[in-house]
Scaffold this motif. Sequence first.
Motif, PDB file in Angstrom:
ATOM      1  N   THR A 153       0.840  -1.213   0.000  1.00  0.00           N
ATOM      2  CA  THR A 153       0.000   0.000   0.000  1.00  0.00           C
ATOM      3  C   THR A 153       0.870   1.256   0.000  1.00  0.00           C
ATOM      4  O   THR A 153       0.927   1.981  -0.991  1.00  0.00           O
TER       5      THR A 153
ATOM      6  N   THR B 245      -7.635  -1.075   3.363  1.00  0.00           N
ATOM      7  CA  THR B 245      -9.019  -1.054   3.814  1.00  0.00           C
ATOM      8  C   THR B 245      -9.030  -1.444   5.290  1.00  0.00           C
ATOM      9  O   THR B 245      -8.324  -2.378   5.676  1.00  0.00           O
TER      10      THR B 245
ATOM     11  N   ALA C 166      -8.164  -0.665  -1.218  1.00  0.00           N
ATOM     12  CA  ALA C 166      -8.178  -1.477  -2.434  1.00  0.00           C
ATOM     13  C   ALA C 166      -9.027  -2.730  -2.307  1.00  0.00           C
ATOM     14  O   ALA C 166      -9.510  -3.268  -3.306  1.00  0.00           O
TER      15      ALA C 166
ATOM     16  N   LEU D 241     -12.383  -4.027  -1.754  1.00  0.00           N
ATOM     17  CA  LEU D 241     -13.664  -3.329  -1.881  1.00  0.00           C
ATOM     18  C   LEU D 241     -14.730  -3.975  -0.999  1.00  0.00           C
ATOM     19  O   LEU D 241     -14.676  -5.179  -0.727  1.00  0.00           O
TER      20      LEU D 241
ATOM     21  N   ILE E 229      -7.139   1.910 -10.877  1.00  0.00           N
ATOM     22  CA  ILE E 229      -6.109   1.242 -10.073  1.00  0.00           C
ATOM     23  C   ILE E 229      -4.759   1.941 -10.268  1.00  0.00           C
ATOM     24  O   ILE E 229      -4.032   2.211  -9.311  1.00  0.00           O
TER      25      ILE E 229
ATOM     26  N   ALA F  98      -4.910   5.237  -8.344  1.00  0.00           N
ATOM     27  CA  ALA F  98      -4.680   5.082  -6.905  1.00  0.00           C
ATOM     28  C   ALA F  98      -3.185   4.974  -6.622  1.00  0.00           C
ATOM     29  O   ALA F  98      -2.660   5.588  -5.688  1.00  0.00           O
TER      30      ALA F  98
ATOM     31  N   ILE G  10     -12.106   1.328  -6.649  1.00  0.00           N
ATOM     32  CA  ILE G  10     -11.106   1.965  -5.784  1.00  0.00           C
ATOM     33  C   ILE G  10     -11.189   3.494  -5.886  1.00  0.00           C
ATOM     34  O   ILE G  10     -10.587   4.217  -5.078  1.00  0.00           O
TER      35      ILE G  10
END
Length: 330
Positions: free
Chosen positions: A41, A189, A205, A207, A283, A286, A314
């Motif tokens: 991340t 998340t 990411a 969901l 994606i 992000a 995302i």
Amino acid sequence: MATGVEKKAETIMATGNSPATVEKAGIMLRAGALVSFPTETVYGLGADATNGQAVARIFEAKKRPSFNPLIVHVADEDAARRIAVFDSRADIVAATLWPGPLTLILPIAPGAGLSDLVTAGLHTVAVRVPDHDLAQAILRAAAIPVAAPSANPSGRVSPTTPMHVASGLGDAVDLIVAGGRTQVGIESTILDLSGPKARLLRPGAVLPGEIESLIGPIETASSDDANADRPIAPGQLRSHYAPNAPVRLNARAVHDGEILITFGPDLRQGPNVINLSESGDLIEAAASLFAALLAADRPGIAGIAVAPIPDDGIGVAINDRLRRAAAPRP
Ligand code: TXA
Ligand code: MG
């Protein structure tokens, strides 16, 4: 690299998973040092989660309000079970989505040995198994639970490269393990499974639909319902991820002196335009978001204008971070 960095922090290029780097990071973590390392991340600022003094240094380095609890990182589910109590929902979510960009809030296991500073005195702990070779190798070498918030000054943009870590925290870090640019680009998340109702505390990411297909409906916590008995996650603070320059959202036009962050096919180009994904891939957007905010944040600019970003997949997490970057500062 800023010259101040070399004074105390040492940046090691760890491309290719150098065993010497990993071993050194493990030894330093066990000795109470602050070690920044990549996850899938963002870069984390790690310390031994069982050592109160080491954890205190995280708060000091980030200038973070100490009422905020930290995420504890471990290499695998077995290690997670030594610090947290799993119920049947946690069993299936962990088995399916770990390792990965998902943090679970669970009751602390008896005898977990975590510093109260990590959990802010709560009876729950945030636990995460990162999906990143270098993070995995370092966690296995350290063989202790590692508290690791994002490696940025509190309230600022999270780091997706080792250079971001060095320029944001400089010599407050003992070791920066460089592992290139992070893949996902926004924080995990956060799913709270400590109560009867599963709650999404921070979008990322992983969901909601993926989680709901495993355990049924989950609630989404809004930034307004952080009441007294619940910790306020930085992800829930209205102003967070903030560059120095003001941020203007859903911008269709660029004002004088602004830097534009845009998305998708856009004819506007040039030194003052940063495109998160020309092909319109959320994606990819992000993954580029925090680096774009940091690159746009140049001295003397009038502000950062951000074009509309689709609010699905995302994109929900991207817009969550952008709203907080644009929120009035405390
Ligand atoms: O992707 C990530 O999660 C990154 C990388 C480094 O792993 N880490 C990260 O950590 O974002 P941090 O400390 O910046 O965010 C931790 C979040 C905070 O919003 C905190 O309030 C929340 O987790 N949190 C921690 N313990 C909690 C608890 N017991 N209950 C509710 N929220 C908790
Ligand atoms: Mg953070």
